[in-house]
Design a protein around this motif. Structure first.
Motif, short mmCIF file in Angstrom:
data_model
loop_
_atom_site.label_atom_id
_atom_site.label_comp_id
_atom_site.label_asym_id
_atom_site.label_seq_id
_atom_site.Cartn_x
_atom_site.Cartn_y
_atom_site.Cartn_z
N ARG A 125 -37.50 58.17 48.72
CA ARG A 125 -38.63 57.97 49.79
C ARG A 125 -39.94 59.04 49.42
O ARG A 125 -40.98 58.45 49.55
CB ARG A 125 -37.90 58.35 51.16
N ASP A 155 -43.87 57.66 48.53
CA ASP A 155 -44.91 58.32 49.14
C ASP A 155 -45.93 58.85 48.14
O ASP A 155 -47.23 58.66 48.19
CB ASP A 155 -44.64 59.18 50.15
N ASP A 211 -43.62 60.63 54.88
CA ASP A 211 -42.70 60.67 55.87
C ASP A 211 -41.81 61.95 56.09
O ASP A 211 -41.40 62.40 57.09
CB ASP A 211 -41.51 59.70 55.68
N LYS A 212 -41.87 62.76 54.78
CA LYS A 212 -40.90 63.95 54.79
C LYS A 212 -41.91 65.15 54.64
O LYS A 212 -42.98 64.98 53.81
CB LYS A 212 -39.89 63.78 53.65
#
Length: 227
Positions: free
Chosen positions: A131, A135, A109-110
């Motif tokens: 997060r 991942d 996501d990042k």
């Protein structure tokens, strides 16, 4: 044809590099953090007792000055250990993030830069690193058997609690003036240090587990092709 005008926006290619050395360094640093936290807890017990004697009016014979010097020294070694370990941990975290991008280029996501900045930017650092860790964890799991997130979530819970307790307790200690206020603030700091010990131990487990997961996945080779 590649449009060179957009080259500056393209992240460098990801390739596998062993995280073992950096992981071991980070674990060693976390071990030192645990040791300094325990030293601070022991010093805090001494300060707590001395503060109680001050409140009761007992004659201390220099114990108050010794307690103050000892607790100040504990704070210094904690800070040095934490900053050193933070550098080692961030180097390791960036390494496993890049490796995870090799295993799964589309499961993040990042962007890669947040592997560093996500820990440093206020507010954002309350959830971005978790997060990203999830991942990385998912990308590093075996192809056919994704690993559960229990260890990561437990570590992150204790880490956030330790940060909150630490800031609150440090503020209380700086503002304390009476012996009673000092005793109460030191009690809060000891609780914060105890939670930090648990958080650091869990962080060590996360580092070691991710190192092993990435090592085993690298040995396993590319994902099996569906028949």
């Amino acid at each position: 044809m590649i449009d060179n005008r957009h080259d500056q926006f393209i992240a460098p290619a990801a390739w596998l590099r062993s995280p073992i050395g950096l992981g071991r360094a980070a674990v060693a640093g976390l071990g030192v953090v645990v040791a300094t936290d325990l030293f601070a807890i022991g010093s805090g017990v001494f300060v707590y007792d001395v503060s109680g004697d001050l409140e009761s009016g007992a004659l201390l014979d220099g114990r108050a000055e010794l307690a103050d010097r000892l607790y100040s020294a504990a704070g210094v070694v904690q800070t040095v250990a934490l900053l050193t370990t933070a550098v080692l941990f961030l180097c390791w975290f960036h390494r496993v993030r890049v490796n995870a991008e090799v295993f799964d280029p589309y499961g993040h996501d990042k962007k890669r830069g947040w592997a560093i900045w996500g820990w440093l930017v206020p507010i954002v650092n309350l959830w971005y690193p978790r997060r990203m860790t999830l991942d990385i964890w998912d990308a590093s799991s075996p192809w056919s058997a994704p690993r559960p997130h229990g260890l990561v979530n437990t570590w992150w819970t204790f880490w956030v609690i330790a940060m909150g307790f630490g800031r609150s307790a440090s503020t209380a200690y700086r503002r304390a003036e009476s012996a009673d206020e000092i005793q109460d603030a030191v009690g809060q700091l000891m609780l914060s240090d105890a939670v930090d010990v648990v958080a650091a131990a869990l962080a060590m487990a996360v580092v070691l587990r991710l190192n092993r997961m990435q090592y085993e996945k690298a040995l396993a080779g590319p994902a099996p092709v569906p028949v």
